[in-house]
Design a protein around this motif. Structure first.
Motif, short mmCIF file in Angstrom:
data_model
loop_
_atom_site.label_atom_id
_atom_site.label_comp_id
_atom_site.label_asym_id
_atom_site.label_seq_id
_atom_site.Cartn_x
_atom_site.Cartn_y
_atom_site.Cartn_z
N LEU A 265 0.83 -1.21 0.00
CA LEU A 265 0.00 0.00 0.00
C LEU A 265 0.86 1.26 0.00
CD1 LEU A 265 -2.60 1.61 0.26
CD2 LEU A 265 -2.59 1.12 2.71
N ILE A 266 1.90 1.28 0.83
CA ILE A 266 2.77 2.45 0.88
C ILE A 266 3.49 2.63 -0.45
CG2 ILE A 266 4.78 3.46 2.02
CD1 ILE A 266 3.83 2.10 4.61
N ASP A 267 3.94 1.53 -1.04
CA ASP A 267 4.57 1.63 -2.37
C ASP A 267 3.58 2.19 -3.41
OD1 ASP A 267 7.13 0.76 -1.78
OD2 ASP A 267 6.65 -1.35 -2.09
N ALA A 268 2.33 1.73 -3.35
CA ALA A 268 1.32 2.22 -4.30
C ALA A 268 1.07 3.70 -4.09
CB ALA A 268 0.02 1.43 -4.14
N LEU A 269 1.00 4.14 -2.83
CA LEU A 269 0.83 5.57 -2.56
C LEU A 269 2.04 6.36 -3.06
CD1 LEU A 269 -0.66 5.36 1.05
CD2 LEU A 269 -1.89 5.97 -1.04
N GLY A 270 3.23 5.74 -2.95
CA GLY A 270 4.43 6.41 -3.47
C GLY A 270 4.35 6.67 -4.95
N ARG A 271 3.69 5.77 -5.68
CA ARG A 271 3.54 5.96 -7.13
C ARG A 271 2.56 7.09 -7.45
NH1 ARG A 271 3.81 0.02 -10.10
NH2 ARG A 271 5.60 -0.78 -8.91
N LEU A 272 1.80 7.52 -6.45
CA LEU A 272 0.86 8.62 -6.65
C LEU A 272 1.40 9.93 -6.07
CD1 LEU A 272 -2.45 6.76 -5.63
CD2 LEU A 272 -1.44 6.99 -7.90
N SER A 273 2.69 9.96 -5.78
CA SER A 273 3.26 11.12 -5.08
C SER A 273 3.17 12.41 -5.90
CB SER A 273 4.72 10.85 -4.72
OG SER A 273 5.49 10.60 -5.89
N THR A 274 3.05 12.29 -7.22
CA THR A 274 2.95 13.49 -8.04
C THR A 274 1.57 14.13 -7.98
OG1 THR A 274 2.43 12.17 -10.00
CG2 THR A 274 4.74 12.73 -9.63
N ARG A 275 0.60 13.37 -7.48
CA ARG A 275 -0.75 13.93 -7.29
C ARG A 275 -0.78 14.66 -5.95
NH1 ARG A 275 -5.33 11.05 -10.38
NH2 ARG A 275 -6.36 12.84 -9.43
N ALA A 276 -1.41 15.81 -5.93
CA ALA A 276 -1.49 16.59 -4.68
C ALA A 276 -2.87 16.50 -4.04
CB ALA A 276 -1.14 18.05 -4.98
N ASP A 277 -3.74 15.63 -4.57
CA ASP A 277 -5.15 15.65 -4.15
C ASP A 277 -5.54 14.45 -3.29
OD1 ASP A 277 -4.79 13.89 -6.23
OD2 ASP A 277 -6.52 14.56 -7.40
N TRP A 278 -4.61 13.92 -2.50
CA TRP A 278 -4.97 12.82 -1.61
C TRP A 278 -4.17 12.90 -0.31
CZ3 TRP A 278 -1.10 9.65 0.13
CH2 TRP A 278 0.08 9.58 -0.64
N SER A 279 -4.73 12.30 0.73
CA SER A 279 -4.02 12.05 1.99
C SER A 279 -4.44 10.67 2.47
CB SER A 279 -4.35 13.12 3.04
OG SER A 279 -5.72 13.05 3.39
N ALA A 280 -3.63 10.04 3.30
CA ALA A 280 -3.91 8.66 3.72
C ALA A 280 -3.72 8.51 5.22
CB ALA A 280 -3.02 7.68 2.97
N THR A 281 -4.56 7.66 5.81
CA THR A 281 -4.41 7.25 7.20
C THR A 281 -4.27 5.73 7.23
OG1 THR A 281 -5.72 9.10 8.06
CG2 THR A 281 -5.49 7.16 9.48
N ILE A 282 -3.18 5.25 7.83
CA ILE A 282 -2.96 3.82 8.01
C ILE A 282 -3.03 3.57 9.50
CG2 ILE A 282 -1.32 1.92 7.71
CD1 ILE A 282 -0.24 3.37 5.24
N ALA A 283 -4.19 3.09 9.97
CA ALA A 283 -4.47 3.00 11.41
C ALA A 283 -4.44 1.55 11.87
CB ALA A 283 -5.82 3.61 11.73
N GLY A 284 -3.81 1.32 13.00
CA GLY A 284 -3.73 -0.01 13.59
C GLY A 284 -2.41 -0.18 14.31
N HIS A 285 -2.30 -1.25 15.11
CA HIS A 285 -1.04 -1.50 15.80
C HIS A 285 -0.16 -2.40 14.94
CE1 HIS A 285 -3.48 -5.04 16.79
NE2 HIS A 285 -2.36 -5.68 17.00
N GLY A 286 1.12 -2.40 15.25
CA GLY A 286 2.04 -3.22 14.47
C GLY A 286 3.31 -2.47 14.14
#
Length: 425
Positions: A265-286
């Motif tokens: 998921l983080i790698d996929a978000l990295g591929r969208l780094s040129t887009r400025a129209d998103w933010s992400a929350t990755i919630a949970g323990h670990g």
């Protein structure tokens, strides 16, 4: 008794375990949240050809006005507000039953694990509590929540006490790793697991693939199986409106670990780094520090929030502000978060593991992407960020499916029906 051996995985096991490359379609003949498997002639182990349907019927609550209250002890790992889907579901069951006196059921928790360092003491206390309750005849039925590995060993002891005391028990299978664990167990442990299921009064699974897995191994328990997908309560409030120009909010909820697909998921978000129209929350323990460092390397750490584990109120607040829910797991059974996302009318992206493909109909009420495929995951995220109409269409269909199939009130009615039938065994 059909003792499980160290054979290769059956097709059912591969589908349930989410094995890469085994994404064959599953029968969509589950018409509601509770579906007991109908009787058929006895079958040989592994006799189901690929794609075989297990016919199902709807269940109804069977009780009379003069019935005594049914006293049920629900075996759960951490207790009230515990981390994980099993405890979240247990909280919902007990809270809902407490609000519905007409059901004639009294339910209480039996906590068997607790925090890691204290689990032997917690488990010993649970055994004492169970023995005392059975001796005083204070429990009519035991509901055993079963995962894998340590959970199996603990529940074997719980079931042995129930059998000795003459208390019927229901086995409720939750873990996506149970099938592989069962298949890879030695002859002695596999035989004990067989006996756990054979001696049960009922077996609850979350989807067709899990019913097939069990029937492949133990065909004689077919009539005991009930398919009861997870459920959730209606949202406590409306979704928060997104302000004009506000970034699309992407949410992951679950254990922050590799088996949940968080690195992908983080790698996929990295591929969208040129887009400025998103933010992400990755919630949970670990693995929070590792995930934060991963996001740092991809220069997206300022757009990816890792708050740790969230309680019920915080989770509900987060879901009300979520536009896209993503769960790219390698192994699942039927995650609670997918049902919760449906309840909120969120567009969901997930992988076709466990019973997930029985809930998410690709392109109708969500999107499915191949396990471990970073490119496909990035493309699905990009597509939903770009297309607001598609997000709304998928979310609306998900909300309709939730209302018809996964709302907690109907779930409780059908669960109690299963309990009453099991208590009479």
């Amino acid at each position: 008794m059909n003792t499980l051996t160290r054979s290769s995985q059956t097709e059912s096991e591969k589908r349930c375990a989410g094995t890469k490359g085994t994404e064959g379609s599953l029968s969509r003949d589950v018409s509601g949240p509770h579906v007991p498997v109908s009787a058929r002639a006895p079958m040989r182990p592994n006799a189901h050809p690929k794609g075989t349907r297990i016919q199902v019927d709807n269940g109804t609550l069977e009780m009379s006005a003069d019935q005594d209250a049914l006293r049920v002890m629900v075996v759960t790992p951490f207790g009230q507000y515990g981390r994980g889907g099993i405890d979240r579901l247990t909280d919902l069951i007990i809270d809902s039953i407490g609000q519905r006196k007409e059901l004639g059921v009294e339910a209480e928790r039996l906590v068997t694990r607790g925090e890691k360092r204290w689990w032997p003491l917690v488990f010993a206390r649970a055994l004492i509590q169970l023995v005392a309750a059975t001796r005083r005849r204070e429990v009519d039925l035991l509901h055993i929540q079963l995962a894998w590995r340590g959970s199996v060993y603990r529940k074997l002891m719980i079931a042995a006490i129930a059998r000795y005391s003459g208390v019927p028990y229901v086995v409720h299978l939750h873990s996506g790793r149970f099938g592989r664990f069962w298949a890879n167990s030695g002859v002695y442990l596999a035989g004990r697991i067989d006996r756990l299921l054979i001696d049960s009064a009922a077996i609850i699974v979350l989807g067709q693939c899990w019913a097939r897995l069990i029937v492949d191994r133990l065909p004689d328990v077919r009539d005991k199986i009930t398919i009861l997908p997870n459920a959730s309560p209606p949202p406590s409030g409306p979704n928060r409106d997104r302000a004009q120009g506000e970034p699309i909010r992407i949410t992951f909820l679950g254990q922050v670990r590799p088996e949940k697909g968080v690195p992908q998921l983080i790698d996929a978000l990295g591929r969208l780094s040129t887009r400025a129209d998103w933010s992400a929350t990755i919630a949970g323990h670990g693995e929070l520090d590792q995930s934060r460092a991963h996001a740092q390397r991809l220069a997206i750490v300022d757009r990816v929030n890792l708050p740790g584990w969230l309680g019920p109120h915080e989770t509900a607040t987060l879901l009300r502000s979520t536009d896209i829910l993503v769960l790219p797991s390698f192994v699942e059974n039927l995650p609670m978060v997918v049902i919760e996302g449906f309840a909120h009318g969120i567009a969901v992206i997930a992988t076709p593991v466990g019973a997930v493909p029985e809930v998410i109909d690709h392109e109708r009420n969500g999107l499915l992407v191949p396990v471990g495929d970073i490119g496909a995951l990035a493309a699905a995220l990009d597509r939903l960020i770009e297309n607001g109409e598609l997000r709304r269409r998928l979310g609306d269909a998900a909300r309709r499916d939730y209302a018809e199939r996964y709302e907690i009130s109907a779930y409780i009615t059908r669960l109690v029906s299963t309990w009453r039938r099991a208590a009479r065994c």
